[in-house]
Write a protein that holds these residues in place. Structure first.
Motif, PDB file in Angstrom:
ATOM      1  N   PRO A 102       0.823  -1.222   0.000  1.00 35.06           N
ATOM      2  CA  PRO A 102       0.000   0.000   0.000  1.00 35.06           C
ATOM      3  C   PRO A 102       0.854   1.269   0.000  1.00 35.06           C
ATOM      4  O   PRO A 102       2.033   1.243   0.386  1.00 35.06           O
ATOM      5  CB  PRO A 102      -0.799  -0.125   1.301  1.00 35.06           C
ATOM      6  N   LYS A 103       0.249   2.355  -0.456  1.00 32.57           N
ATOM      7  CA  LYS A 103       0.896   3.665  -0.408  1.00 32.57           C
ATOM      8  C   LYS A 103       0.534   4.333   0.922  1.00 32.57           C
ATOM      9  O   LYS A 103      -0.647   4.580   1.189  1.00 32.57           O
ATOM     10  CB  LYS A 103       0.443   4.531  -1.580  1.00 32.57           C
ATOM     11  N   CYS A 104       1.530   4.610   1.725  1.00 30.40           N
ATOM     12  CA  CYS A 104       1.302   5.185   3.054  1.00 30.40           C
ATOM     13  C   CYS A 104       1.805   6.618   3.116  1.00 30.40           C
ATOM     14  O   CYS A 104       2.863   6.937   2.560  1.00 30.40           O
ATOM     15  CB  CYS A 104       2.007   4.352   4.132  1.00 30.40           C
ATOM     16  N   SER A 105       1.066   7.464   3.796  1.00 32.37           N
ATOM     17  CA  SER A 105       1.450   8.860   3.993  1.00 32.37           C
ATOM     18  C   SER A 105       1.435   9.154   5.486  1.00 32.37           C
ATOM     19  O   SER A 105       0.393   9.060   6.139  1.00 32.37           O
ATOM     20  CB  SER A 105       0.475   9.787   3.250  1.00 32.37           C
ATOM     21  N   SER A 138      -2.561   8.242   6.061  1.00 33.72           N
ATOM     22  CA  SER A 138      -3.404   7.569   5.068  1.00 33.72           C
ATOM     23  C   SER A 138      -2.709   6.330   4.513  1.00 33.72           C
ATOM     24  O   SER A 138      -1.473   6.243   4.477  1.00 33.72           O
ATOM     25  CB  SER A 138      -3.755   8.524   3.923  1.00 33.72           C
ATOM     26  N   CYS A 139      -3.529   5.371   4.074  1.00 25.44           N
ATOM     27  CA  CYS A 139      -3.035   4.099   3.533  1.00 25.44           C
ATOM     28  C   CYS A 139      -3.990   3.663   2.411  1.00 25.44           C
ATOM     29  O   CYS A 139      -5.198   3.564   2.640  1.00 25.44           O
ATOM     30  CB  CYS A 139      -2.970   3.054   4.645  1.00 25.44           C
ATOM     31  N   GLU A 155      -4.553   0.972  -1.100  1.00 26.49           N
ATOM     32  CA  GLU A 155      -4.170  -0.175  -1.925  1.00 26.49           C
ATOM     33  C   GLU A 155      -5.367  -0.536  -2.788  1.00 26.49           C
ATOM     34  O   GLU A 155      -6.463  -0.725  -2.276  1.00 26.49           O
ATOM     35  CB  GLU A 155      -3.761  -1.346  -1.033  1.00 26.49           C
ATOM     36  N   GLU A 156      -5.196  -0.645  -4.111  1.00 23.76           N
ATOM     37  CA  GLU A 156      -6.345  -0.807  -4.996  1.00 23.76           C
ATOM     38  C   GLU A 156      -6.300  -2.063  -5.856  1.00 23.76           C
ATOM     39  O   GLU A 156      -7.143  -2.245  -6.724  1.00 23.76           O
ATOM     40  CB  GLU A 156      -6.464   0.432  -5.902  1.00 23.76           C
ATOM     41  N   TYR A 208      -7.753  -2.412   6.337  1.00 20.34           N
ATOM     42  CA  TYR A 208      -6.484  -1.798   6.730  1.00 20.34           C
ATOM     43  C   TYR A 208      -6.265  -1.874   8.242  1.00 20.34           C
ATOM     44  O   TYR A 208      -7.194  -1.738   9.028  1.00 20.34           O
ATOM     45  CB  TYR A 208      -6.431  -0.342   6.276  1.00 20.34           C
ATOM     46  N   TYR A 254       3.450   2.149  10.359  1.00 25.14           N
ATOM     47  CA  TYR A 254       3.291   1.501   9.059  1.00 25.14           C
ATOM     48  C   TYR A 254       1.895   0.886   8.985  1.00 25.14           C
ATOM     49  O   TYR A 254       1.222   0.677  10.005  1.00 25.14           O
ATOM     50  CB  TYR A 254       4.372   0.459   8.792  1.00 25.14           C
ATOM     51  N   CYS A 259       3.419  -1.506   4.053  1.00 22.38           N
ATOM     52  CA  CYS A 259       4.311  -0.448   3.582  1.00 22.38           C
ATOM     53  C   CYS A 259       5.469  -0.293   4.571  1.00 22.38           C
ATOM     54  O   CYS A 259       5.359  -0.717   5.732  1.00 22.38           O
ATOM     55  CB  CYS A 259       3.560   0.873   3.428  1.00 22.38           C
ATOM     56  N   HIS A 286       7.353   4.632   8.700  1.00 21.36           N
ATOM     57  CA  HIS A 286       7.697   6.058   8.604  1.00 21.36           C
ATOM     58  C   HIS A 286       7.666   6.659  10.008  1.00 21.36           C
ATOM     59  O   HIS A 286       6.742   6.401  10.775  1.00 21.36           O
ATOM     60  CB  HIS A 286       6.711   6.797   7.702  1.00 21.36           C
TER      61      HIS A 286
END
Length: 295
Positions: free
Chosen positions: A127-130, A144-145, A147-148, A156, A203, A215, A218
């Motif tokens: 997934p893309k994590c911010s 945010s997380c 995944e598509e 999540y 994460y 992910c 961070h």
């Protein structure tokens, strides 16, 4: 094969084709094999016509016709006698409803069909994590997380320092004093007012029935706002502006900014003496006198 029917207390033999399945809702993981069971329970016709159709929103399409696999499943499926369809390498696009149709010309009930609902599960990708790098103490923050790729749709989970964050902070002693909301459907983690204890490595994990993916962690830091420093900075600026203003006022009073300047246009002509004429020359821009004699 004759199919018996009981009517009015005696048997009547009815020639009919009857289908059944061992599983009308099979599932498999992507790239695995799966069997769509279509069993002929009753039939008297030799060599019946067997067809398979894939049913999607745009309408049905053949995947087995005239004793050949075709369409989306060509080179990826075979027929197991008498009518079962075996997909040897399932892909996500195979998720659909499939209809097995058998036509038996010599039977009184010459047609039957069954519908099978196939689901091909797809494991989530990373997934893309911010995660914000730093947040002021007491301010809000959002992680945010997304995944598509996974199917069914991913759920999540968030982790802090390798420990799962519960949906409700009040259910955990470690997170009891935290003020956040976690949405497992959308993957958002929102802090209403961050505390020093909320700093750490975060994460996210996206998961479904086929598996999960995470992910990288961070780091989020929480820092204090230096209120005293801000106040002192403002005071210094005010003092500097005040000194500049006082300096400008004193300069005006002492005439440093006087607007009166002596130029050739406002030169004051001295009083004439007797017998003296003053003449202004064009080149010099000033006056010189000439003598005149009265006889």
């Amino acid at each position: 094969m004759a199919h018996s029917d009981l009517r009015h207390g005696y048997f009547i033999n009815v020639l009919a084709v009857v289908l059944k399945t061992s599983n009308n809702s099979p599932w498999t993981d992507e790239f695995d094999k799966v069997e769509l069971s279509c069993l002929i329970e009753s039939i008297s016709t030799n060599n019946p016509r067997i067809e398979w159709k894939k049913i999607k929103n745009e309408g049905p399409s053949y995947v087995y016709f005239d004793k050949k696999v075709s369409g989306d499943l060509e080179n990826r499926a075979i027929i197991r006698e008498p009518a079962t369809l075996l997909i040897t390498n399932a892909t996500r696009s195979d998720t659909a409803k499939y209809r097995c149709e058998v036509t038996a010309a010599d039977d009184q009930k010459s047609f039957d069909e069954i519908v099978i609902d196939l689901v091909v599960r797809v494991k989530p990708v990373v997934p893309k994590c911010s995660v914000p790098k730093s947040v002021p103490f007491g301010k809000s923050a959002e992680l945010s997380c997304v995944e598509e790729e996974g199917f069914p749709k991913s759920q999540y989970q968030w982790f802090k320092n390798k420990e799962e964050i519960p949906d409700d902070p009040k259910t955990s002693l470690k997170f009891f004093n935290s003020s956040y909301t976690l949405n497992s459907e959308t993957g958002t983690l929102k802090f209403v007012a961050v505390r020093k204890e909320d700093a750490g490595d975060y994460y996210c994990r996206a998961k479904n029935d086929a598996g999960y993916a995470e992910c990288p962690a961070h780091k989020m830091e929480v820092y204090d706002i230096d209120v005293v420093g801000i106040i002192l900075g403002v005071l210094v600026v005010v003092i500097v502006l005040l000194c500049i203003t006082v300096g400008i006022c004193c300069a005006y009073k002492r005439g440093y900014f006087s607007s009166q300047k002596q130029t050739g246009n406002n030169y004051k002509v001295p009083a004439k003496g007797d017998g003296v004429d003053y003449v202004r020359t064009e080149d010099e821009g000033d006056f010189r006198h000439k003598s005149s004699f009265v006889i």
